[in-house]
Design an enzyme around this catalytic site. Structure first.
Site, PDB file in Angstrom:
ATOM      1  N   ASP A  37      19.550  -5.912  16.369  1.00 50.73           N
ATOM      2  CA  ASP A  37      18.421  -5.432  17.514  1.00 50.73           C
ATOM      3  C   ASP A  37      18.821  -3.991  18.043  1.00 50.73           C
ATOM      4  OD1 ASP A  37      15.895  -6.934  19.300  1.00 50.73           O
ATOM      5  OD2 ASP A  37      16.780  -5.355  20.196  1.00 50.73           O
ATOM      6  N   TYR A 145      -1.655  -0.468  13.331  1.00 47.66           N
ATOM      7  CA  TYR A 145      -0.922  -1.742  13.236  1.00 47.66           C
ATOM      8  C   TYR A 145      -1.296  -2.446  11.850  1.00 47.66           C
ATOM      9  CZ  TYR A 145       1.222  -6.199  15.004  1.00 47.66           C
ATOM     10  OH  TYR A 145       1.674  -7.071  14.887  1.00 47.66           O
TER      11      TYR A 145
END
Length: 251
Positions: A37, A145
């Site tokens: 991450d 998106y």
């Protein structure tokens, strides 16, 4: 339960939301789990945290190598890291289009490419990509998106075909609108957050947002030996949004 005991999993974008729910469930089922991450500071044992930006190939390769070394290999890859975008085709400039595709599509390419040598060495190799209902349904104000997630769906099928004879299964999950920190930020930015949440709830036939834990359960199923004959599949976890066409409720 310990049906994943002995398996090693890597989850990108695993410090929050769907990724964190998947990482926690994989660990609860017995897997060793590495979380990659941008900010893994909230990741604690039994999870292993690694810092990487999926838009940067060098950091991805370094994180995957470190995770494989610490875990003793990689059997399961969860390509979950991604970013959102709102607007029609008029609203996002070229730089935004490049950025979203760089993270949402090429990020999966980079991570999978780095993990493939380890997956090929596994007797139980599985890749699960986090896709979206936006890949299969036309949603307003989500042109960029949706295009990126449509690419993820196609990429999943192509990867499944390329690697099936190497013993590597590749599938994806298609969540509906999920109650995650990213959706929370979108709601906070709305003129009327309560009305926007009510509209999102109403859009899904079950009348509520999908939970991160529900999506994680589908991810872990596809990653597990229970799905040993499942590859090239997209699993909708969307409250019926993809397939149901309900009549309006009688008043």
């Amino acid at each position: 339960m310990s049906e994943l005991s002995g398996l090693r999993a890597l989850v990108t974008g695993g410090a929050s939301g769907i990724g964190r729910a998947a990482a926690d469930l994989l660990a609860a089922r017995g897997a060793g789990v590495a979380v990659v991450d941008l900010d893994p500071s909230t990741v604690d044992r039994p999870l292993h945290g690694y810092t990487a930006d999926v838009s940067d190939d060098a950091s991805v390769r370094a994180a995957v190598a470190a995770a494989a070394d610490d875990l003793g290999g990689i059997d399961i890859l969860i390509n979950n890291a991604g970013i959102g975008a709102a607007g029609t085709v008029e609203d996002n400039d070229d730089a935004q289009w490049h950025r979203v595709f760089d993270v949402n599509v090429l990020g999966m390419v980079r991570t999978t490419r780095a993990a493939l040598p380890h997956l090929r060495a596994s007797a139980h190799a599985s890749v699960v990509n986090t896709c979206s209902i936006a890949a299969t349904a036309g949603l307003p104000q989500r042109a960029l998106y949706s295009a990126s997630k449509g690419a993820v769906l196609s990429l999943t099928l192509a990867m499944a075909a390329d690697h099936v004879r190497e013993g590597i299964r590749v599938n994806c999950v298609n969540p509906g609108t999920a109650d995650t920190p990213w959706v929370g930020r979108l709601l906070d930015a709305a003129a009327d957050p309560a009305a926007e949440r009510a509209a999102l709830n109403a859009r899904q036939p079950m009348g509520r947002l999908v939970t991160a834990e529900e999506v994680a359960a589908a991810i872990v199923y596809l990653a597990s030996p229970a799905a040993a004959s499942v590859t090239g599949t997209s699993l909708a976890v969307d409250g019926g949004m993809q397939g149901l066409r309900l009549r309006p409720e009688a008043r």
